[in-house]
Design a protein around this motif. Sequence first.
Motif, mmCIF file in Angstrom:
data_model
loop_
_atom_site.group_PDB
_atom_site.id
_atom_site.type_symbol
_atom_site.label_atom_id
_atom_site.label_comp_id
_atom_site.label_asym_id
_atom_site.label_seq_id
_atom_site.Cartn_x
_atom_site.Cartn_y
_atom_site.Cartn_z
ATOM 1 N N ASP A 160 0.835 -1.202 0.000
ATOM 2 C CA ASP A 160 0.000 0.000 0.000
ATOM 3 C C ASP A 160 0.875 1.259 0.000
ATOM 4 O OD1 ASP A 160 -2.291 1.514 0.178
ATOM 5 O OD2 ASP A 160 -2.887 0.796 2.149
ATOM 6 N N ASP A 161 0.323 2.355 -0.494
ATOM 7 C CA ASP A 161 1.023 3.647 -0.485
ATOM 8 C C ASP A 161 2.388 3.546 -1.149
ATOM 9 O OD1 ASP A 161 -1.153 4.327 1.022
ATOM 10 O OD2 ASP A 161 -0.073 4.533 2.907
ATOM 11 N N ASP A 208 0.297 5.151 -4.509
ATOM 12 C CA ASP A 208 -0.296 6.096 -3.561
ATOM 13 C C ASP A 208 -1.058 7.205 -4.282
ATOM 14 O OD1 ASP A 208 -0.446 6.817 -0.668
ATOM 15 O OD2 ASP A 208 0.273 8.716 -1.494
ATOM 16 N N GLU A 267 -4.827 4.257 -6.551
ATOM 17 C CA GLU A 267 -5.879 4.806 -5.689
ATOM 18 C C GLU A 267 -5.955 6.312 -5.905
ATOM 19 O OE1 GLU A 267 -4.852 3.935 -1.562
ATOM 20 O OE2 GLU A 267 -3.327 5.486 -1.542
HETATM 21 CA CA CA Z 1 -3.210 3.659 0.225
#
Ligand code: CA
Length: 278
Positions: free
Chosen positions: A178-179, A201, A235
Motif C-alpha cells: 500500500d502507499d 499512492d 488509488e
Molecule cells: Ca493507500
Amino acid sequence: TAKRRAAGPLLYDPSIDAASAQTLSLLSELRHAVDHGELRLFLQPKLALANGSVVGAETLVRWQHPLRGMVPPMQFIPFAEQTGFIRNLTVWIFEEAARHWTRLQSEGITLTLSVNLSTRDLLDQELPQKFALMLARHCVPATAFCLEITESAIMDDPQRALLTLDRLHAQGFSLSIDDFGTGYSSLAYLKRLPVDELKIDKSFVMGMENDQDDRKIVRSTIDLAHNLGLSVVAEGVENAQIWDLLRELNCDHAQGYHMGRPMPASDFRAWAEQWDAR
Ligand code: CA
Ligand code: C2E
Ligand code: CA
Ligand code: CA
C-alpha cells in the motif's frame, strides 16, 4: 465502564503521555466501541481498468461515535497502533470482512476484499493462525482476501515481517504493498517479499492529469510492477481524465471517488447494479 470524555475537535493527541489518564480513557472508549457495535467497515470498489468490471473492494473502518459522529480512521488507528490495541481491532475487522464477503457472495457478488494491516499486525507471530481460525469458522477461503501492507510497516522489522508475510501467502492470501512510493522501500526487499500487487499512492495519482512528474512516477511504477510480474492498482482516481490516462498506461485496477466512495457494505450491491447499468 469508562467515563466518556467530552466531545472535542481532536480525539487523539500524539503528544500525550502513553500512560496518561486520557490515553487510558480513549483506550476503554475504543474497547467499548468494538464491544457495542460502534465500528463499521465501509467498502470502496476496486475496478478493472480494461473493462470497468468490479473486481474487489477495500474495507475501510469507521467509528460511528455516539457523541462525535463519524470518526475517521486517522483519528484512532494511529492510537490503536501505539497502544497495541490494533491487534484486537484487526481481528475484529478481518472477521467483519469475512461476514461481508459471505453476504455479498450469497447476493451473487463474488469479489476480493482488501484488508489493511498495520506494523503491529506484522509483528504478531500469531496473526496467520488467528486468520486461519476465522476463515475456518466462516467457511471463507483465504483467496477471498488481499492484505494491504505499507512499506514502512515492513521495513520496521523486515526479518519478522517477511516471516509473517511468507506464512500468510502460503495460506492463500494475496499481498499488496500500500502507499507504494511514499515510504523508504528497498527494491531488494520487494524482490524477496511474496507480494502480488503494488498500490500506487493517491498523492501521485490525484494530480497526474496536470503534473508531468506525477505521471512519470505512475508510469514507472506500473512498468516496475509488470516487469516483476505483479499487478498494479492506482488509488485516488478522482475524475475520468485520470481513469483514461491509467488505462493508456496499462494500469490493471483503479479505486477512487470518481467511481465510488467508501460506502456502508449494505449499499454496495445497489452501487454495483448501478455501475453495471451505466
Ligand atoms: Ca493507500
Ligand atoms: P489507505 O489504506 O491508504 O486508504 C485510502 C484512503 O484514501 C481512504 O481514506 C479512502 O477513503 C481514501 N480515498 C479513496 N479514494 C479516494 C479519492 O479518490 N480521493 C481521495 N482524496 N481519497 C480517496 P480513509 O478511509 O479515511 O482511511 C485512511 C487510512 O486509515 C487508510 O489509508 C489506512 O491507512 C487507515 N485505515 C482505514 N481503515 C483501516 C483498517 O481497517 N485497518 C487499518 N490498519 N488501517 C485502516
Ligand atoms: Ca489501503
Ligand atoms: Ca494512504
